[in-house]
Design a protein around this motif. Structure first.
Motif, short mmCIF file in Angstrom:
data_model
loop_
_atom_site.label_atom_id
_atom_site.label_comp_id
_atom_site.label_asym_id
_atom_site.label_seq_id
_atom_site.Cartn_x
_atom_site.Cartn_y
_atom_site.Cartn_z
N ALA A 38 0.82 -1.21 0.00
CA ALA A 38 0.00 0.00 0.00
C ALA A 38 0.85 1.26 0.00
O ALA A 38 0.58 2.22 -0.74
N ASP A 39 1.91 1.28 0.82
CA ASP A 39 2.75 2.48 0.92
C ASP A 39 3.45 2.78 -0.39
O ASP A 39 3.54 3.94 -0.82
N PHE A 40 3.97 1.75 -1.05
CA PHE A 40 4.68 1.98 -2.30
C PHE A 40 3.71 2.26 -3.44
O PHE A 40 4.07 2.98 -4.39
N ALA A 41 2.50 1.73 -3.37
CA ALA A 41 1.49 2.07 -4.38
C ALA A 41 1.12 3.54 -4.29
O ALA A 41 0.88 4.21 -5.32
N ALA A 42 1.09 4.07 -3.07
CA ALA A 42 0.77 5.49 -2.89
C ALA A 42 1.94 6.38 -3.29
O ALA A 42 1.75 7.45 -3.88
N SER A 43 3.16 5.93 -3.00
CA SER A 43 4.34 6.73 -3.29
C SER A 43 4.73 6.68 -4.76
O SER A 43 5.15 7.69 -5.33
N LEU A 44 4.59 5.52 -5.37
CA LEU A 44 5.01 5.32 -6.76
C LEU A 44 3.91 4.56 -7.50
O LEU A 44 4.06 3.36 -7.79
N PRO A 45 2.82 5.24 -7.82
CA PRO A 45 1.68 4.54 -8.43
C PRO A 45 1.98 3.96 -9.81
O PRO A 45 1.26 3.08 -10.28
N ALA B 170 8.98 4.35 2.06
CA ALA B 170 8.33 4.30 0.75
C ALA B 170 8.35 5.65 0.06
O ALA B 170 8.43 5.73 -1.17
N GLY B 171 8.30 6.74 0.82
CA GLY B 171 8.29 8.06 0.22
C GLY B 171 9.55 8.42 -0.52
O GLY B 171 9.54 9.36 -1.33
N ALA B 172 10.63 7.69 -0.30
CA ALA B 172 11.89 7.97 -0.99
C ALA B 172 11.95 7.30 -2.36
O ALA B 172 12.87 7.59 -3.14
N ALA B 173 11.00 6.42 -2.69
CA ALA B 173 11.07 5.67 -3.94
C ALA B 173 11.14 6.55 -5.18
O ALA B 173 11.99 6.33 -6.06
N PRO B 174 10.29 7.61 -5.30
CA PRO B 174 10.42 8.47 -6.49
C PRO B 174 11.76 9.17 -6.59
O PRO B 174 12.26 9.41 -7.69
N VAL B 175 12.37 9.49 -5.43
CA VAL B 175 13.68 10.13 -5.44
C VAL B 175 14.73 9.19 -6.04
O VAL B 175 15.55 9.58 -6.87
N LEU B 176 14.70 7.94 -5.61
CA LEU B 176 15.66 6.96 -6.12
C LEU B 176 15.48 6.74 -7.62
O LEU B 176 16.46 6.69 -8.37
N VAL B 177 14.22 6.61 -8.05
CA VAL B 177 13.96 6.36 -9.47
C VAL B 177 14.38 7.56 -10.30
O VAL B 177 15.00 7.42 -11.36
N ARG B 178 14.04 8.77 -9.83
CA ARG B 178 14.42 9.97 -10.58
C ARG B 178 15.93 10.12 -10.66
O ARG B 178 16.47 10.54 -11.68
N ARG B 179 16.62 9.81 -9.59
CA ARG B 179 18.10 9.91 -9.61
C ARG B 179 18.66 8.97 -10.67
O ARG B 179 19.58 9.34 -11.42
N ALA C 41 5.13 13.32 -13.35
CA ALA C 41 5.06 14.31 -12.28
C ALA C 41 4.08 13.89 -11.20
O ALA C 41 3.09 13.19 -11.45
N THR C 42 4.34 14.32 -9.98
CA THR C 42 3.45 14.06 -8.85
C THR C 42 3.11 15.39 -8.18
O THR C 42 3.51 16.46 -8.62
N ASP C 43 2.40 15.31 -7.10
CA ASP C 43 1.99 16.51 -6.40
C ASP C 43 3.10 17.15 -5.58
O ASP C 43 2.93 18.24 -5.04
N ASP C 44 4.24 16.48 -5.47
CA ASP C 44 5.33 17.01 -4.66
C ASP C 44 6.17 17.98 -5.48
O ASP C 44 7.02 17.61 -6.26
#
Length: 340
Positions: free
Chosen positions: A32-39, A100-109, A320-323
């Motif tokens: 659930a956490d990763f689905a919310a962070s990286l849908p 889980a909130g760090a997942a988009p950061v890792l992928v973007r890097r 893009a996300t809301d962040d």
């Protein structure tokens, strides 16, 4: 590599790989956490012969479940890398300790810098999250690997990583257990892949969840893996050290014999003389083995490199996300005083 649909690039295929064994208490939260962070990611839970209902819970949570009968995290990762097709692979343990909130950061890097692996280096929010023995062992093993293969990581044993497709499909995966993290790091260092680390928050296991790690047993297995990889990947240095040790011992044992021979013209201790000769021969054989195996290893490395280059590099951007702040994991920024 992104394909074009009409004039627009196709969305990147992102796979979330979650190796699990008896993680019924945490797997639903992880999914659930990763689905919310990286849908954008499709979640794949690899159930390693659990007997507590982990697979059923993960399936209800929305993950695609793959059973893996062979015990050990290395066997799970080997199966995951072979079976799942994606452009970007995000691997995380199923114990709900990684952010889980760090997942988009890792992928973007990974995407922005054209990297092949990004490691989520653990920053513990609570002392209990990362036991002192595990912390010391991780630092020791990371330093050992750094001396042998190159110092590129501060947390070599993290279970939170992002990989490119060319990394995943060129990784041979020999390890069976938790020493797989060591292999993951050495594979990147051996082929001189572009890699990076991003600090991420590391929390305690939720109540009812138990660690599968044993500090001494798994530490010794990882250390053994480093030694085996040292022999396999840098054989000339490995066997040169054995050769130098053998010839040094032979000279130490032979010194009194040479003094006696110079004074009397006799060699009274034949067993010692024979041992010295054997050690000298062993030294020569070790050096010859190192020279031969170094040539073989160079050939294997070239083959791995060609397999790696045969796969197109991953190109694309993360939706893009809301962040608006760039998806920075604020808990880590607060813990370290620097942006991830």
């Amino acid at each position: 590599m992104q394909e074009l649909i009409g004039n627009q690039p196709a969305p990147l295929r992102i796979a979330l790989l979650v190796p699990c064994r008896n993680e019924a208490a945490t797997v639903a939260a992880v999914v659930a956490d990763f689905a919310a962070s990286l849908p954008q990611a499709r979640c794949h839970v690899f159930d390693n012969a659990s007997d507590d209902g982990t697979a059923a819970i993960a399936r209800v949570a929305g993950a695609q479940v793959h059973p893996v009968a062979l015990r050990g995290k290395g066997n799970v990762i080997r199966r995951a890398f072979a079976d799942v097709e994606a452009d970007v692979y995000l691997m995380v343990d199923g114990d709900a300790t990684y952010e889980a909130g760090a997942a988009p950061v890792l992928v973007r890097r990974l995407l922005d810098e054209g990297l092949d692996m990004v490691v989520g280096a653990r920053v513990d929010r609570e002392r209990a999250a990362y036991r002192a023995g595990h912390r010391f062992g991780n630092r020791l093993l990371t330093r050992c690997a750094g001396l042998l293969f190159g110092d590129s990581f501060d947390d070599m044993l993290s279970g939170y990583r992002v990989f490119s497709r060319r990394y995943v499909k060129s990784f041979p995966a020999h390890a069976a257990g938790f020493e797989i993290e060591t292999e993951l790091a050495v594979h990147a260092l051996q082929l001189r892949m572009p890699v990076a680390e991003v600090p991420t928050a590391y929390g305690v296991r939720p109540e009812g969840s138990a660690s599968k790690l044993n500090t001494w047993r798994d530490g010794l297995r990882i250390l053994g893996t480093i030694v085996r990889l040292f022999k396999a990947e840098r054989p000339l240095l490995f066997f040169s050290l054995l050769s130098a040790a053998s010839v040094a011992l032979a000279l130490v044992l032979a010194a009194p014999l040479l003094v006696t021979y110079a004074q009397t013209g006799l060699v009274p201790r034949f067993p010692t003389a024979i041992l010295c000769s054997a050690l000298a021969l062993l030294s020569a054989l070790a050096l010859a083995c190192g020279l031969i195996l170094d040539t073989v290893t160079r050939g294997r490395t070239e083959a791995k490199r060609l397999a790696y280059l045969a796969i197109p590099a991953t190109r694309g951007t993360l939706a893009a996300t809301d962040d608006a702040a760039g998806l920075r994991p604020t808990s880590v920024a607060d813990a370290t005083g620097t942006a991830a």
